[in-house]
Design an enzyme around this catalytic site. Structure first.
Site, PDB file in Angstrom:
ATOM      1  N   HIS A  26      46.402  53.711  49.722  1.00 38.16           N
ATOM      2  CA  HIS A  26      46.718  55.126  49.532  1.00 38.16           C
ATOM      3  C   HIS A  26      45.426  55.915  49.393  1.00 38.16           C
ATOM      4  CE1 HIS A  26      50.973  54.162  48.760  1.00 38.16           C
ATOM      5  NE2 HIS A  26      50.570  53.203  47.951  1.00 38.16           N
ATOM      6  N   ASP A  54      44.563  63.854  49.322  1.00 40.79           N
ATOM      7  CA  ASP A  54      43.999  65.032  50.000  1.00 40.79           C
ATOM      8  C   ASP A  54      44.342  66.240  49.136  1.00 40.79           C
ATOM      9  OD1 ASP A  54      43.779  67.391  51.462  1.00 40.79           O
ATOM     10  OD2 ASP A  54      44.851  66.657  53.222  1.00 40.79           O
ATOM     11  N   HIS A 101      44.332  70.097  48.655  1.00 39.42           N
ATOM     12  CA  HIS A 101      44.179  71.356  49.378  1.00 39.42           C
ATOM     13  C   HIS A 101      43.265  72.322  48.628  1.00 39.42           C
ATOM     14  CE1 HIS A 101      47.997  71.066  52.136  1.00 39.42           C
ATOM     15  NE2 HIS A 101      47.293  69.948  52.139  1.00 39.42           N
ATOM     16  N   HIS A 111      48.322  65.589  48.393  1.00 45.12           N
ATOM     17  CA  HIS A 111      49.249  64.599  48.955  1.00 45.12           C
ATOM     18  C   HIS A 111      48.483  63.409  49.501  1.00 45.12           C
ATOM     19  CE1 HIS A 111      48.418  65.676  53.238  1.00 45.12           C
ATOM     20  NE2 HIS A 111      48.203  66.883  52.728  1.00 45.12           N
ATOM     21  N   CYS A 112      49.200  62.333  49.727  1.00 46.11           N
ATOM     22  CA  CYS A 112      48.608  61.148  50.316  1.00 46.11           C
ATOM     23  C   CYS A 112      48.458  61.392  51.813  1.00 46.11           C
ATOM     24  CB  CYS A 112      49.493  59.940  50.054  1.00 46.11           C
ATOM     25  SG  CYS A 112      48.665  58.378  50.384  1.00 46.11           S
ATOM     26  N   HIS A 128      54.312  58.533  53.862  1.00 46.94           N
ATOM     27  CA  HIS A 128      53.951  58.497  52.436  1.00 46.94           C
ATOM     28  C   HIS A 128      54.366  59.788  51.733  1.00 46.94           C
ATOM     29  CE1 HIS A 128      50.973  54.967  51.930  1.00 46.94           C
ATOM     30  NE2 HIS A 128      51.647  54.766  53.058  1.00 46.94           N
ATOM     31  N   MET A 142      54.777  61.121  47.800  1.00 47.75           N
ATOM     32  CA  MET A 142      53.372  61.215  47.365  1.00 47.75           C
ATOM     33  C   MET A 142      52.812  62.603  47.567  1.00 47.75           C
ATOM     34  SD  MET A 142      51.512  57.621  48.101  1.00 47.75           S
ATOM     35  CE  MET A 142      50.320  57.729  46.774  1.00 47.75           C
ATOM     36  N   HIS A 166      65.005  80.996  44.954  1.00 44.05           N
ATOM     37  CA  HIS A 166      65.725  82.169  44.461  1.00 44.05           C
ATOM     38  C   HIS A 166      66.273  81.814  43.077  1.00 44.05           C
ATOM     39  CE1 HIS A 166      68.510  85.606  44.452  1.00 44.05           C
ATOM     40  NE2 HIS A 166      69.396  84.772  43.971  1.00 44.05           N
ATOM     41  N   GLU A 201      63.495  89.197  45.284  1.00 44.42           N
ATOM     42  CA  GLU A 201      64.780  88.508  45.113  1.00 44.42           C
ATOM     43  C   GLU A 201      64.670  87.034  45.514  1.00 44.42           C
ATOM     44  OE1 GLU A 201      66.392  90.845  48.964  1.00 44.42           O
ATOM     45  OE2 GLU A 201      67.862  89.524  48.068  1.00 44.42           O
ATOM     46  N   THR A 202      63.926  86.783  46.592  1.00 44.57           N
ATOM     47  CA  THR A 202      63.709  85.434  47.101  1.00 44.57           C
ATOM     48  C   THR A 202      62.297  85.410  47.640  1.00 44.57           C
ATOM     49  OG1 THR A 202      66.039  85.197  47.703  1.00 44.57           O
ATOM     50  CG2 THR A 202      64.508  83.748  48.841  1.00 44.57           C
ATOM     51  N   HIS A 257      67.293  78.925  48.620  1.00 47.93           N
ATOM     52  CA  HIS A 257      68.404  79.773  49.026  1.00 47.93           C
ATOM     53  C   HIS A 257      68.862  79.529  50.462  1.00 47.93           C
ATOM     54  CE1 HIS A 257      71.214  83.154  49.078  1.00 47.93           C
ATOM     55  NE2 HIS A 257      71.091  83.176  47.767  1.00 47.93           N
TER      56      HIS A 257
END
Lengths: 364, 290
Positions: A117, A120, A122, A157-158, A168, A173, A278, A302-303, A329
């Site tokens: 594994h 990464d 971001h 994430h992997c 993965h 992951m 939402h 709202e969303t 939603h």
């Protein structure tokens, strides 16, 4: 050091910001001389204790995560799949630092695991988000340090290689990092925004193969599920879309508690698919739409949308008691596939905001 | 109406103490060849504590469902087990019931699940034709009487007028109930109750014929039906629910909060004339013959 405010003051334009970045010291030794703080991670939806705004200078914030490969029940029918997790939870824990801090992670891949594994981030810069520097086999560990140069919520994430990457991630992951501005959150016009509670919701798509009769298949190991599962993944239609690893992980007795008058920061991540949170009966008072705090938050939503491969922060102050469903939603995914959470809010009902003028009854 | 609501009782215990019925297990004879005889428990008339179906209000406020002492007037035959997958498959084979996905025609020992009220009713009508007896879905009252100590009813929620407090109390009560595994279990898995009826309030919720009602309790204690919706029927099991009659899976047919039923199935009942009515009928027949 620089922070978000410096960036604003510098120019308010990309060119100005770039100039500040260039001026920042790039020496690796700097981190070695900074204060160092070790932080114990907690499983989502909870978040480890942290300052919202800090008077401290930059420091190295050290975390440790162990990769856990295990079987997990993902719905009320007892459907079981082999999952890969950071620290045993889906999503992995939320790591909180401040802009300008150095996030240091020791990642452990125990001998009992079967797969290699990596991670990464971001939030980081270079080397495939650290993925190229963190590849570990079972029985190995690695430590990576990166400078948190941008304030916001970012997923991690992997990302091993080729088809292992989506597989993965689809097995769980992924997680998120919260990089807070050193002065805390603001509305973008100088008003500080604080939260009384913070919850981390990680949306996860699962792809569970079915047998000829339509029943979900079980496998002896994750490796045994690879061919069927990746074939299903190519169709892009998940069998489950859940919050925090399983249908019902955040509903009913697992509902997220809050009180009327409390302000809650909801971090919502989705590693692969776009989603649209939402809050039924509530709103997003302030939403950092793409999850990055150098931008002015949007108000009264709202969303909102979480692009796959990112995380978003939404701030809401509860004004009425009761049960709130917080969901994706796309109601098909929320109701049939599992993407629903509950907030359970205590407090006094405000008749001014809403009142039932006439009870349901026969038509007069 | 074979059951009569009499008075609101102050104590449920008093009504429970007056339970007098005994189960008589009687394997049925003489059923047509294509209908496997169901084991039947015959329940004798008696009193029981009962909470009627529906939502109740008093003086314009939502109130807990009141408990009443209720009487079963005529003996009632109840299927000891829910209708099996094999039994349902025979109805499908006879082109009298809609085909369902997860029905194993060989499973004599497993309840049929994933059935809506409409399919349960189609089965009841077919079964009644086959046997020449008035088999049907029970009313909610009849189910409650058969369930005896397994009948949970609608526990009190929260006192006071505060709508949100009632809502949260109901949410907490529902949330405290452990979800059951979905796989249908062989007959007998959940045991028999004191009336000899098996697998009540297990992981199968059972359709009743009772319609959803909104009722008002007047100052006099009288109950008045305000509205009735027969597109929605009462389901009985570990807890009472109301469900649209076309729903086969309550988990995905339910709403965003609240405790869904694990599986939807059913059993049938058949009223016997009371001893007095039977005697009167015999006397009538005697006179007719003369």
């Amino acid at each position: 050091m620089f922070n978000r405010r410096d960036l604003f003051l510098a120019a308010g334009a990309a060119a100005g910001a770039a100039a500040v970045l260039k001026a920042a010291p790039a020496m690796a030794e700097e981190a070695a001389n900074l204060p160092r703080r070790e932080v114990e991670l907690v499983a989502p939806p909870l978040v480890h204790p942290h300052e919202q705004a800090t008077r401290r200078g930059p420091e190295v914030v050290a975390f440790k995560m162990t990769i856990v490969e295990k079987e997990q029940v993902i719905d009320d029918d007892g459907t079981k799949i082999h999952v890969f997790t950071y620290n045993g939870s889906i999503p992995g824990p939320l790591m909180v630092v401040h802009e300008g801090d150095y996030l240091e992670l020791t990642l452990v891949n125990p001998k009992t695991n079967a797969f290699d594994h990596n991670i990464d981030f971001h939030a980081s810069t270079g080397a495939l988000g650290g993925g190229a520097l963190t590849h570990i086999n079972p029985g190995e560990e690695v430590t990576l340090r990166f400078k948190a140069t941008r304030a916001g919520v970012f997923i991690y994430h992997c990302a091993p290689e080729g088809p292992m990457i989506p597989w993965h991630v689809a097995l769980g992951m992924n997680g998120a990092v919260l990089v807070l501005p050193r002065d805390g959150l603001t509305d973008g016009a100088g008003k500080p925004l604080k939260y009384d509670r913070i919850y981390y919701v990680g949306e996860q798509d699962f792809y569970v193969p079915r047998d000829a009769s339509g029943a979900y298949k079980t496998y002896d190991s994750a490796a045994d599920s690879f061919v069927d599962m990746t074939a299903l993944m190519r169709g892009l239609i998940p069998t489950h879309v859940v919050f925090n690893g399983a249908v019902g992980a955040l509903t009913d007795k697992n509902a997220l508690p809050a009180k009327v008058g409390e302000t809650v920061l909801i971090i919502h991540s989705s590693a692969m698919r776009d989603t649209r949170p939402h809050l039924i009966g509530g709103h997003g008072d302030y939403v950092w739409l793409m999850g990055k705090f150098a931008n002015v938050p949007l108000r009264d939503l709202e969303t909102w949308i979480v692009p796959g491969g990112s995380a978003v922060a939404a701030l809401y102050t509860f004004r009425q008691p009761g049960v709130y469903a917080y969901l994706n939603h796309n109601l098909i995914e929320a109701v049939f596939l599992g993407a629903t959470a509950h907030f359970r809010v205590d407090g006094k009902w405000d008749d001014d905001l809403m009142t039932q003028v006439r009870r349901p009854g026969p038509i007069a | 109406m074979r059951l009569s609501c009499l008075v609101i009782v102050a104590t449920v215990a008093a009504a429970m103490a007056s339970l007098a019925a005994a189960a008589v297990l009687a394997p049925r004879a003489g059923a047509p060849a294509n209908v496997a005889p169901a084991s039947v428990a015959t329940l004798q008339p008696g009193w029981f504590a009962y909470q009627p179906v529906g939502d109740f209000e008093s003086a314009g406020k939502t109130i807990d469902t009141p408990a009443r002492a209720t009487h079963l007037d005529a003996p009632l035959d109840v299927m000891v087990e829910p209708v099996s997958q094999a039994a349902y498959a025979r109805c499908v084979a006879a082109a009298a019931c809609p085909k369902l996905k997860a029905v194993d025609p060989a499973a004599e020992n497993l309840p049929v699940v994933g059935v809506s009220w409409r399919e349960a009713t189609a089965y009841a009508e077919w079964y009644a034709r086959q046997t020449g007896e008035d088999w049907r879905l029970p009313t909610d009252e009849e189910w409650a009487y058969a369930a005896a100590e397994r009948f949970r009813g609608e526990p009190p929620v929260a006192s006071g007028d505060d709508f949100a407090r009632r809502w949260l109390a109901k949410f907490d009560a529902d949330s405290a109930v452990a979800r059951q595994a979905k796989s249908p279990q062989p007959f007998g898995h959940f045991g028999r109750n004191t009336r000899g009826v098996a697998d009540l309030a297990g992981n199968v919720w059972e359709w009743t014929n009772s319609c959803y009602e909104r009722r008002a309790v007047e100052a006099t204690g009288e109950t008045r039906v305000l509205t009735r919706n027969c597109g929605v029927r009462a389901l009985e099991g570990e807890h009472r629910m109301f469900m649209s009659d076309f729903i086969r899976d309550g988990v995905t047919g339910g709403c965003s909060a609240g405790l869904p039923p694990t599986n939807l199935g059913f059993r049938l009942v058949h009223s016997r004339a009371s001893a007095v009515a039977r005697m009167m009928a015999s006397v009538g027949a005697l006179f007719a013959a003369l």
